[in-house]
Design a protein around this motif. Structure first.
Motif, PDB file in Angstrom:
ATOM      1  N   LEU A 153       0.160  18.010 -42.144  1.00 42.90           N
ATOM      2  CA  LEU A 153      -1.043  17.253 -41.809  1.00 42.90           C
ATOM      3  C   LEU A 153      -1.564  17.641 -40.434  1.00 42.90           C
ATOM      4  CD1 LEU A 153      -2.922  14.934 -42.598  1.00 42.90           C
ATOM      5  CD2 LEU A 153      -1.339  13.385 -41.503  1.00 42.90           C
ATOM      6  N   GLY A 154      -0.621  17.900 -39.521  1.00 39.54           N
ATOM      7  CA  GLY A 154      -1.040  18.106 -38.149  1.00 39.54           C
ATOM      8  C   GLY A 154      -1.335  19.539 -37.782  1.00 39.54           C
ATOM      9  N   VAL A 159      10.646  17.114 -33.485  1.00 38.69           N
ATOM     10  CA  VAL A 159      10.515  18.376 -34.211  1.00 38.69           C
ATOM     11  C   VAL A 159       9.067  18.643 -34.556  1.00 38.69           C
ATOM     12  CG1 VAL A 159      11.016  19.491 -36.411  1.00 38.69           C
ATOM     13  CG2 VAL A 159      12.850  18.387 -35.143  1.00 38.69           C
ATOM     14  N   LYS A 160       8.369  17.598 -34.988  1.00 42.34           N
ATOM     15  CA  LYS A 160       6.961  17.739 -35.352  1.00 42.34           C
ATOM     16  C   LYS A 160       6.161  18.261 -34.177  1.00 42.34           C
ATOM     17  CE  LYS A 160       4.019  14.477 -35.143  1.00 42.34           C
ATOM     18  NZ  LYS A 160       3.529  13.097 -35.164  1.00 42.34           N
ATOM     19  N   THR A 161       6.378  17.647 -33.026  1.00 46.20           N
ATOM     20  CA  THR A 161       5.646  18.067 -31.840  1.00 46.20           C
ATOM     21  C   THR A 161       5.933  19.520 -31.499  1.00 46.20           C
ATOM     22  OG1 THR A 161       5.998  15.820 -31.056  1.00 46.20           O
ATOM     23  CG2 THR A 161       5.127  17.397 -29.495  1.00 46.20           C
ATOM     24  N   LEU A 162       7.205  19.896 -31.619  1.00 48.41           N
ATOM     25  CA  LEU A 162       7.561  21.282 -31.314  1.00 48.41           C
ATOM     26  C   LEU A 162       6.967  22.242 -32.329  1.00 48.41           C
ATOM     27  CD1 LEU A 162      11.223  20.587 -30.255  1.00 48.41           C
ATOM     28  CD2 LEU A 162       9.360  21.305 -28.767  1.00 48.41           C
ATOM     29  N   CYS A 163       6.895  21.799 -33.594  1.00 53.00           N
ATOM     30  CA  CYS A 163       6.281  22.651 -34.625  1.00 53.00           C
ATOM     31  C   CYS A 163       4.831  22.940 -34.304  1.00 53.00           C
ATOM     32  CB  CYS A 163       6.340  21.959 -35.987  1.00 53.00           C
ATOM     33  SG  CYS A 163       7.955  22.000 -36.754  1.00 53.00           S
ATOM     34  N   PHE A 164       4.169  21.991 -33.642  1.00 58.71           N
ATOM     35  CA  PHE A 164       2.760  22.222 -33.327  1.00 58.71           C
ATOM     36  C   PHE A 164       2.612  23.131 -32.118  1.00 58.71           C
ATOM     37  CE2 PHE A 164       2.088  19.595 -36.577  1.00 58.71           C
ATOM     38  CZ  PHE A 164       1.922  18.235 -36.379  1.00 58.71           C
ATOM     39  N   GLY A 165       3.715  23.643 -31.605  1.00 59.86           N
ATOM     40  CA  GLY A 165       3.623  24.595 -30.519  1.00 59.86           C
ATOM     41  C   GLY A 165       3.513  23.930 -29.165  1.00 59.86           C
ATOM     42  N   ALA A 166       4.249  22.822 -28.990  1.00 57.21           N
ATOM     43  CA  ALA A 166       4.154  22.160 -27.697  1.00 57.21           C
ATOM     44  C   ALA A 166       4.793  23.014 -26.618  1.00 57.21           C
ATOM     45  CB  ALA A 166       4.839  20.801 -27.768  1.00 57.21           C
ATOM     46  N   LYS A 167       4.128  23.096 -25.483  1.00 58.27           N
ATOM     47  CA  LYS A 167       4.703  23.795 -24.330  1.00 58.27           C
ATOM     48  C   LYS A 167       4.905  22.847 -23.171  1.00 58.27           C
ATOM     49  CE  LYS A 167       2.755  27.996 -25.846  1.00 58.27           C
ATOM     50  NZ  LYS A 167       2.604  27.232 -27.097  1.00 58.27           N
ATOM     51  N   HIS A 203      -2.021   5.549 -42.298  1.00 56.14           N
ATOM     52  CA  HIS A 203      -1.649   5.447 -40.883  1.00 56.14           C
ATOM     53  C   HIS A 203      -2.655   6.269 -40.089  1.00 56.14           C
ATOM     54  CE1 HIS A 203       0.542   5.041 -37.281  1.00 56.14           C
ATOM     55  NE2 HIS A 203       1.760   5.048 -37.760  1.00 56.14           N
ATOM     56  N   PRO A 204      -3.881   5.712 -39.929  1.00 55.81           N
ATOM     57  CA  PRO A 204      -4.943   6.506 -39.300  1.00 55.81           C
ATOM     58  C   PRO A 204      -4.593   6.957 -37.883  1.00 55.81           C
ATOM     59  CG  PRO A 204      -5.651   4.237 -39.665  1.00 55.81           C
ATOM     60  CD  PRO A 204      -4.361   4.396 -40.362  1.00 55.81           C
ATOM     61  N   ARG A 205      -3.835   6.140 -37.169  1.00 51.61           N
ATOM     62  CA  ARG A 205      -3.531   6.529 -35.798  1.00 51.61           C
ATOM     63  C   ARG A 205      -2.638   7.757 -35.770  1.00 51.61           C
ATOM     64  NH1 ARG A 205      -4.125   4.775 -30.558  1.00 51.61           N
ATOM     65  NH2 ARG A 205      -5.501   3.114 -31.218  1.00 51.61           N
ATOM     66  N   ALA A 206      -1.690   7.795 -36.689  1.00 52.33           N
ATOM     67  CA  ALA A 206      -0.835   8.987 -36.745  1.00 52.33           C
ATOM     68  C   ALA A 206      -1.681  10.212 -37.075  1.00 52.33           C
ATOM     69  CB  ALA A 206       0.251   8.801 -37.795  1.00 52.33           C
ATOM     70  N   ALA A 207      -2.564  10.060 -38.068  1.00 54.19           N
ATOM     71  CA  ALA A 207      -3.419  11.184 -38.441  1.00 54.19           C
ATOM     72  C   ALA A 207      -4.273  11.609 -37.261  1.00 54.19           C
ATOM     73  CB  ALA A 207      -4.307  10.788 -39.623  1.00 54.19           C
ATOM     74  N   ASP A 208      -4.788  10.634 -36.535  1.00 56.07           N
ATOM     75  CA  ASP A 208      -5.624  10.921 -35.380  1.00 56.07           C
ATOM     76  C   ASP A 208      -4.857  11.707 -34.336  1.00 56.07           C
ATOM     77  OD1 ASP A 208      -7.627   8.829 -33.122  1.00 56.07           O
ATOM     78  OD2 ASP A 208      -7.813  10.921 -33.743  1.00 56.07           O
ATOM     79  N   THR A 209      -3.650  11.259 -34.023  1.00 57.83           N
ATOM     80  CA  THR A 209      -2.897  11.971 -32.992  1.00 57.83           C
ATOM     81  C   THR A 209      -2.527  13.372 -33.444  1.00 57.83           C
ATOM     82  OG1 THR A 209      -0.812  11.118 -33.799  1.00 57.83           O
ATOM     83  CG2 THR A 209      -1.860   9.902 -32.023  1.00 57.83           C
ATOM     84  N   MET A 210      -2.571  13.590 -34.765  1.00 57.92           N
ATOM     85  CA  MET A 210      -2.234  14.929 -35.245  1.00 57.92           C
ATOM     86  C   MET A 210      -3.467  15.765 -35.498  1.00 57.92           C
ATOM     87  SD  MET A 210       1.088  14.634 -37.577  1.00 57.92           S
ATOM     88  CE  MET A 210       1.039  13.095 -38.441  1.00 57.92           C
ATOM     89  N   GLY A 211      -4.609  15.287 -35.053  1.00 59.55           N
ATOM     90  CA  GLY A 211      -5.788  16.122 -35.106  1.00 59.55           C
ATOM     91  C   GLY A 211      -6.709  15.916 -36.285  1.00 59.55           C
ATOM     92  N   THR A 212      -6.400  14.963 -37.169  1.00 57.25           N
ATOM     93  CA  THR A 212      -7.330  14.718 -38.266  1.00 57.25           C
ATOM     94  C   THR A 212      -8.433  13.796 -37.788  1.00 57.25           C
ATOM     95  OG1 THR A 212      -5.531  14.836 -39.843  1.00 57.25           O
ATOM     96  CG2 THR A 212      -7.529  13.772 -40.592  1.00 57.25           C
ATOM     97  N   LYS A 213      -9.673  14.130 -38.110  1.00 52.61           N
ATOM     98  CA  LYS A 213     -10.763  13.272 -37.687  1.00 52.61           C
ATOM     99  C   LYS A 213     -10.869  12.129 -38.688  1.00 52.61           C
ATOM    100  CE  LYS A 213     -13.537  16.739 -35.308  1.00 52.61           C
ATOM    101  NZ  LYS A 213     -12.709  17.938 -35.487  1.00 52.61           N
ATOM    102  N   VAL A 214     -10.434  10.951 -38.231  1.00 51.93           N
ATOM    103  CA  VAL A 214     -10.366   9.815 -39.151  1.00 51.93           C
ATOM    104  C   VAL A 214     -11.741   9.441 -39.686  1.00 51.93           C
ATOM    105  CG1 VAL A 214      -9.782   7.389 -39.325  1.00 51.93           C
ATOM    106  CG2 VAL A 214      -8.302   8.915 -38.053  1.00 51.93           C
ATOM    107  N   ALA A 215     -12.694   9.266 -38.780  1.00 53.37           N
ATOM    108  CA  ALA A 215     -14.022   8.837 -39.220  1.00 53.37           C
ATOM    109  C   ALA A 215     -14.625   9.863 -40.167  1.00 53.37           C
ATOM    110  CB  ALA A 215     -14.918   8.613 -38.009  1.00 53.37           C
ATOM    111  N   ARG A 216     -14.501  11.145 -39.824  1.00 49.19           N
ATOM    112  CA  ARG A 216     -15.112  12.164 -40.652  1.00 49.19           C
ATOM    113  C   ARG A 216     -14.506  12.170 -42.055  1.00 49.19           C
ATOM    114  NH1 ARG A 216     -14.733  18.608 -39.891  1.00 49.19           N
ATOM    115  NH2 ARG A 216     -15.851  18.368 -37.936  1.00 49.19           N
ATOM    116  N   THR A 217     -13.195  12.056 -42.119  1.00 53.25           N
ATOM    117  CA  THR A 217     -12.558  12.043 -43.438  1.00 53.25           C
ATOM    118  C   THR A 217     -13.034  10.846 -44.254  1.00 53.25           C
ATOM    119  OG1 THR A 217     -10.624  12.985 -42.364  1.00 53.25           O
ATOM    120  CG2 THR A 217     -10.341  12.201 -44.608  1.00 53.25           C
ATOM    121  N   ARG A 218     -13.151   9.685 -43.602  1.00 54.81           N
ATOM    122  CA  ARG A 218     -13.617   8.508 -44.323  1.00 54.81           C
ATOM    123  C   ARG A 218     -15.043   8.694 -44.801  1.00 54.81           C
ATOM    124  NH1 ARG A 218     -10.639   3.512 -41.125  1.00 54.81           N
ATOM    125  NH2 ARG A 218      -8.670   3.822 -42.207  1.00 54.81           N
ATOM    126  N   PHE A 219     -15.887   9.260 -43.954  1.00 54.42           N
ATOM    127  CA  PHE A 219     -17.259   9.525 -44.381  1.00 54.42           C
ATOM    128  C   PHE A 219     -17.280  10.452 -45.586  1.00 54.42           C
ATOM    129  CE2 PHE A 219     -20.707   7.714 -42.088  1.00 54.42           C
ATOM    130  CZ  PHE A 219     -20.198   7.283 -40.889  1.00 54.42           C
TER     131      PHE A 219
END
Lengths: 364, 316, 514
Positions: free
Chosen positions: C108-109, C159-167, B184-200
């Motif tokens: 992950l996040g 919960v996930k969003t709050l765990c990341f320290g959302a303000k 789920h690359p979009r989820a990873a992306d929104t959570m700060g993982t650099k998708v392209a970099r990880t794939r590279f």
């Protein structure tokens, strides 16, 4: 003004892709210490210098058109045929077997039979991968690649064993080749003294037929819909799996026919190396030709030129023949990259806006 | 015929045969877990085979000769990394379709290896290569000893990589990222993982492993280089990853299975069985098709986004 | 990840502009949210709300404009930057990796919740527990995301969003997949949270806007149409501001009687992709000249029902009849020929072939019929003539009928699909979420057509998530829950509360608690 920018964008992508392909080739050429401009010059101009060169280009063009047409049909229908090499070899075997088995038939009967046998052989080989994909969802790239290796072994086995020329056994040299085909199975040469044969007419005729088939019939509509968007095609009542299998069978038939034509028109016997990479070159030809007969014919000519040119550079400049593969691989990578850039509306719009900002005249 | 002896012979041939497949497939596993399948593996292996071979050939007889294999291995791995990056450029940065791009890379790699080989090496020459390094003591264990503990360094590395890959994939943060990016690359992306970099990164690792696999073929298995030395092993490795359900342990099983099939062609010669040589050679390829045909539902367990390019700017 | 230790007391955007190919998604948008405020960002589908929020999240880059937090300008190049600044978003389509656990998703996040070389989920679990307690959001850290229900997944997102320290919280259509009762719970929760942090939530449901927000900003075609206090305006005012004109969606007056049963499913059992029984004995009847609405939370078997009716899934057991013909197990081609019309859920990939022209798409189901083909050959002139006529009649906006259908707007694509289906004169029509993602104008158009069909005697099955839509249009509403029809309620007796209870699985007559 935006229209011009859009054209500029497309042109820039195409130029960049061509440069990348040429560049990668140049890198390898430099690594082997050959003059890059000289090599490209030889490839692109030498073959045109005499009738022999030109007819040889056309000789190469014939199988490239046929394989390319088959691959275009399959790609457009949503199934990737990488197995043309093996399908061609099976076609060669089938055609040779029929020709040798019925030497006493008259030409008007034998030659078409032989060609049809080649097509059927290739179709059969293609159907394996096609049915595996349609019924069991097996990835067709992997299955066709495996089938290539299997076909190569089968080809070698038959030519060294049951189908070997009895004369070879007598002499004891054991070259894996079949007996010479009966004259009734020969495709005639167009010009005496050169190898160019009437297969060219068959290839061109089939190109026209394929156009009508894919773009003007209900059958073609079905296939293209299945390839363009399988889900929507299913909802519209199209049996996508049947289309995939049919596409692979047809692609195999074209490759098999190419093999049969090479055997009857050029070599007049089955021998190792007839298929000589046409299966892979055909993929490049099809992609380069935009998966459309109108593009495939000139594209096949261009790659025929490359193949002859590469032969000539081997003799003139000691550039190994494998260089052709390098160029083809580079061309494939460039084409698929270019295609995605060309079809990306986001990137195009961004570029157009940048150009408008720099050069003015754009609509905001 | 002593059955145990036959079995031992088969394994003795089959296990070393499996090293190339194992290395390439484990590398490809990381690629596919991250969402990219690289059919160019075959071409990378060809380049790896050539570059592994070249230093040994060039430095034959000179003072640097003992270092030649190590230099070759380093070059092979480096070439693998570079080709992996090239593939990443085309499929991740440019988002081109992975199947055809892989075939393109394969042709490029294979052609380049062949061209360079014709130019710099000419015919088929042998090199001293790398021999087995038997582990003292352990290699004397009856039956298993000569097979498992008397391998080349590649072999030890390959087998060690099975638990190591498992650990990296499932027990490290980077492995978590790889798996997320392929599912789920979009989820990873929104959570700060650099998708392209990880794939590279995955592609570089996969490329290096494929390069090493190629080097194994020329340095340790055949001790020479020829155009057709890879003979489809790269493609088989890619198929192995599907077959092995993207898990190191099953991939190990799969590579043993296929290499035993491959070793039949040697075995029948050694044992003098009258069986057409070509059909023996065909066996592994037929096996791949059979396995692919009967591997049911592996699609469902695979990385969900395998084969699909990721575009952050695409309107959801 | 550096976290802004201070609270966010003010978030301001000025002049944000964002373009996509062919559309101007945001046109110089400015808004402001302060401490203790819950701002509702309202607008029709396509008005630019989600785009604006994705810009705030660092997913898209604005072409122009500035963002200010607590008075300082910030630039978000990647989602990481937005995080670091304390912005957290609960997406409409959850950003959770399905085959990982809740703890793994949180790990992950957040780089400081997972360890460097060794994956250590303990820290993640601890933080989840902390947040869970503080806000009363019960979450199991070690359950896999795919095992959770939609409501539970949303809680995990929060919960996930709050765990990341959302303000600062952004919620995108938070109630779209919830039952009315779950919606009420969420509203209470969010009201509590505004004490801690400012909130923006996107919605097009005006009743919720009134319930939750104290400020509202209305976007129309990418521009700010209105900004003010919620308390000062009624839902009708807000609707008018949203669309720019008075809008009344057509209602089903239930005046005419209905005919006999045309489309029926009996004892239908269908398996899902995962292997379990998605439909476990479904009984449905749609009469001629009737609209039967099917309500239910997404994931209770609607997909499998629609697929079975279209012939894309073979039922394990049961029957489907259309005007007396048995359809279960027939291939799609035969079902289409029997007179079944179908508007699929995913218009871009199931309803049209995007690279084919509008003309070809309008003939997609009939290209082999004598109308459009002479034997094996396509009659291109006939196809084009047909397309021109339909374009006129259905007001399909496209440069020409030779344009690739995929480049049309969502509403126009839906018109193409509708035109094609209706022109075939179907006996029954199955419409699956037909107005999802469309603006009110397109919605109005589709509703009008559906009511027209009803008057012509077609049996219409309307599967939808929007209770308003169902209540407006249907003669009867059936509620599906875990693969069974719980009850079928006549429209005059259908209230949100009643339907909501059924959607949550509470059978009538059992003690119901919110």
């Amino acid at each position: 003004m935006n229209r011009t920018y859009r054209t500029l964008y497309s042109a820039a992508i195409i130029i960049a892709a061509a440069a990348a392909a040429v560049g990668i080739g140049a890198l390898v050429l430099m690594a082997i210490g050959v003059s890059v401009p000289e090599t490209y010059r030889v490839i692109l101009t030498e073959p045109f210098k005499d009738m022999y060169g030109i007819t040889e280009i056309l000789v190469r063009t014939v199988p490239l058109i046929l394989v390319g047409l088959g691959i275009a049909i399959s790609f457009r229908s949503g199934i990737l045929n990488i197995g043309a090499e093996g399908q061609m070899q099976i076609g060669i075997l089938a055609a040779t077997a029929v020709a040798l088995a019925l030497p006493d038939l008259p030409k008007w009967l034998l030659l078409p039979l032989v060609l049809i046998a080649g097509a059927l052989g290739g179709a059969l080989w293609g159907s394996i991968a096609g049915l595996l994909k349609a019924r069991l969802g097996v990835n067709e790239i992997l299955s066709t690649v495996m089938l290539n290796y299997i076909a190569a072994q089968l080809h070698g086995f038959l030519l060294r064993g049951p189908m070997i020329d009895p004369a070879e056994l007598q002499v004891g040299s054991g070259t894996p080749q079949s007996m010479r085909l009966p004259k009734a199975a020969w495709l005639d040469r167009i010009l005496t003294g050169y190898r160019l044969h009437w297969g060219l007419a068959i290839a061109l005729g089939l190109a026209v037929i394929v156009y009508f088939l894919m773009w003007r019939t209900t059958w073609g509509f079905r296939m293209r819909a299945a390839g363009a968007e399988a889900k929507a095609a299913r909802y519209a009542g199209i049996r996508v799996e049947s289309c995939l299998a049919a596409a692979m069978i047809l692609a195999g038939a074209f490759a098999g026919l190419a093999g049969a034509i090479e055997v009857t028109g050029v070599h007049r016997r089955a021998i190792e190396g007839i298929s000589a990479g046409y299966g892979f070159s055909g993929i490049v030809v099809a992609l380069f030709g935009g998966l459309h007969p109108a593009g495939i014919v000139p594209s096949a000519f261009f790659f025929g030129l490359l193949l002859i040119g590469a032969d000539m550079t081997q003799r003139a400049l000691s550039v190994p023949a494998n260089m052709v593969l390098v160029l083809q691989g580079a061309v494939i990578l460039s084409i698929v990259s270019a295609k995605t850039w060309l079809n990306d509306p986001y990137a195009r719009d961004k570029a157009v806006r940048k150009m408008a900002a720099l050069f003015g005249g754009g609509r905001k | 015929m002593n059955l145990l002896l036959v079995l031992q012979n088969i394994l003795a041939i089959g296990v070393p045969f499996s090293v190339a497949l194992l290395l390439a497939a484990l590398g490809e596993m990381f690629n596919q877990r991250a969402g990219v399948f690289n059919l160019g593996c075959e071409g990378i292996m060809a380049m790896g085979a050539f570059l592994g071979f070249l230093p040994s050939f060039l430095l034959k007889g000179s003072a640097l000769a003992p270092w030649a294999p190590a230099i070759g291995i380093a070059c092979a791995a480096l070439a693998g990394i570079l080709l992996g990056l090239l593939f990443g450029l085309v499929t991740v940065s440019f988002r081109a379709p992975q199947g055809i791009a892989g075939i393109g890379l394969q042709m490029l790699g294979w052609g380049t290896a062949g061209t360079l080989s014709r130019r710099f090496v000419g015919g088929v020459t042998g090199i001293p290569g790398i021999d087995t390094w038997p582990i003292p003591g352990l290699s004397k264990i009856p039956f298993l000893g000569p097979i498992l503990f008397s391998m080349t360094p590649f072999g030890y590395f390959g087998f060690l990589m099975v638990p190591i890959s498992w650990y990296v994939l499932f027990k490290t943060p980077w492995g978590l990222k790889v798996r997320a990016v392929g599912t789920h690359p979009r989820a990873a992306d929104t959570m700060g993982t650099k998708v392209a970099r990880t794939r590279f990164q995955a592609l570089m690792l996969g490329g290096a492993m494929a390069g090493l696999a190629g080097a194994y073929l020329s340095l340790a298995q055949a001790k020479m280089f020829a155009d057709d030395i890879v003979a489809g092993r790269g493609f088989i490795a890619v198929a192995l990853v599907y077959f092995g359900r993207w898990h190191p342990l099953y991939i190990l099983g799969g590579s043993l299975l296929f290499s035993i099939a491959q070793s039949f062609q040697l075995a029948i010669q050694v044992l003098g069985i009258d069986f057409p040589y070509e059909f023996a050679v065909m066996l592994p390829y037929v096996l791949v098709i059979l396995v692919l045909a009967f591997a049911k539902n592996s699609r469902l367990r695979g990385p969900a986004e395998l084969g699909k390019p990721y575009n952050r700017e695409k309107r959801v | 990840m550096a976290k802004n230790a201070n609270r966010i007391t003010e978030l301001r955007v000025e002049g944000i502009t964002k373009r996509f190919p062919g559309t101007l998604a945001c046109d110089s948008v400015s808004l402001r949210v302060g401490e203790g405020e819950a701002l509702a960002l309202v607008g029709e589908n396509g008005a630019g709300k989600t785009t604006l929020m994705n810009i705030l999240m660092g997913l898209y880059q604005p072409d122009e404009g500035k963002i200010f937090i607590n008075g300082n300008q910030v630039r978000f190049r990647t989602p990481n930057d937005a995080y670091a600044a304390g912005i957290g978003m609960v997406h409409q389509h959850f950003m959770l990796v399905p085959n990982m656990t809740v703890a793994e998703n949180v790990a992950l996040g957040s780089s400081d919740l997972r360890g460097r070389f060794r994956l250590n989920l303990g820290a993640a679990r601890a933080r989840i527990g902390e947040i869970s307690e503080r806000y009363g959001l019960a979450v199991q850290p070690d359950s896999y995301v795919w095992q959770l229900s939609v409501g539970e997944q949303q809680r995990v997102e929060l919960v996930k969003t709050l765990c990341f320290g959302a303000k600062f919280l952004i919620l995108d259509e938070p109630t779209s997949a919830l039952t009315p009762q779950e919606t009420d719970e969420l509203i209470v929760l969010l009201a509590r949270m505004t004490a801690d942090m400012p909130i923006i939530f996107i919605s097009h449901k005006l009743a919720e806007v009134k319930a939750l927000s104290n400020k509202v900003t209305i976007l129309r075609a990418g521009r700010v149409a209105f900004s003010g206090d919620t308390a000062d305006h009624s839902p009708a005012d807000l609707a008018a501001l949203m669309t720019g004109h008075e809008v009344t969606l057509p209602r089903n007056e239930c005046a005419e009687g209905c005919g006999e049963t045309l489309l029926a499913a009996r004892g239908l059992k269908v398996r899902s992709d995962r292997g379990h029984l998605a439909l476990d004995g479904v009984d449905l009847e749609v009469r001629a000249g009737e609209i039967l609405g099917l309500a239910g939370v997404s994931g209770n078997g609607q997909r499998e029902l629609a697929d079975a009716l279209a012939g894309l899934r073979t039922p394990e057991a049961g029957s489907i009849t259309l005007a007396g013909t048995e359809l279960a197990g027939l291939p799609p081609r035969k079902i289409i020929e029997a007179g079944m019309g179908y508007i699929p859920e995913d218009r871009q990939t199931e309803g049209i072939v995007p690279s084919f022209t509008v003309s070809e798409n309008l003939a997609l189901k009939d290209f082999a019929a004598p109308r459009f083909a002479a034997g094996p050959f396509l009659r291109l002139k006939a196809t084009d003539a047909n397309a021109a006529a339909l374009k006129e009649r259905y007001d399909i906006r496209c440069p020409s009928t030779a344009t690739p259908a995929g480049s049309l707007s969502g509403g126009n694509i839906q018109k193409v699909i509708l035109a094609r289906e209706l022109a075939r004169g179907p006996k029954a029509l199955v419409a699956v979420y037909p107005t999802r993602g469309l603006d009110m104008g397109a919605e109005e158009f589709i509703h009008k057509r559906l009511l027209e069909l009803r008057r012509e005697g077609v049996a219409v099955l309307l599967i939808s998530e929007e209770l308003d839509e169902l209540m407006n249009l249907s003669d009867r509403i059936a509620v599906i829950f875990k693969g069974r029809i719980l009850a079928t309620v006549p429209a005059p007796e259908a209230t949100k509360a009643r339907l909501g209870a059924l959607m949550a699985g509470l059978r009538e007559g059992e003690g119901a608690t919110a």
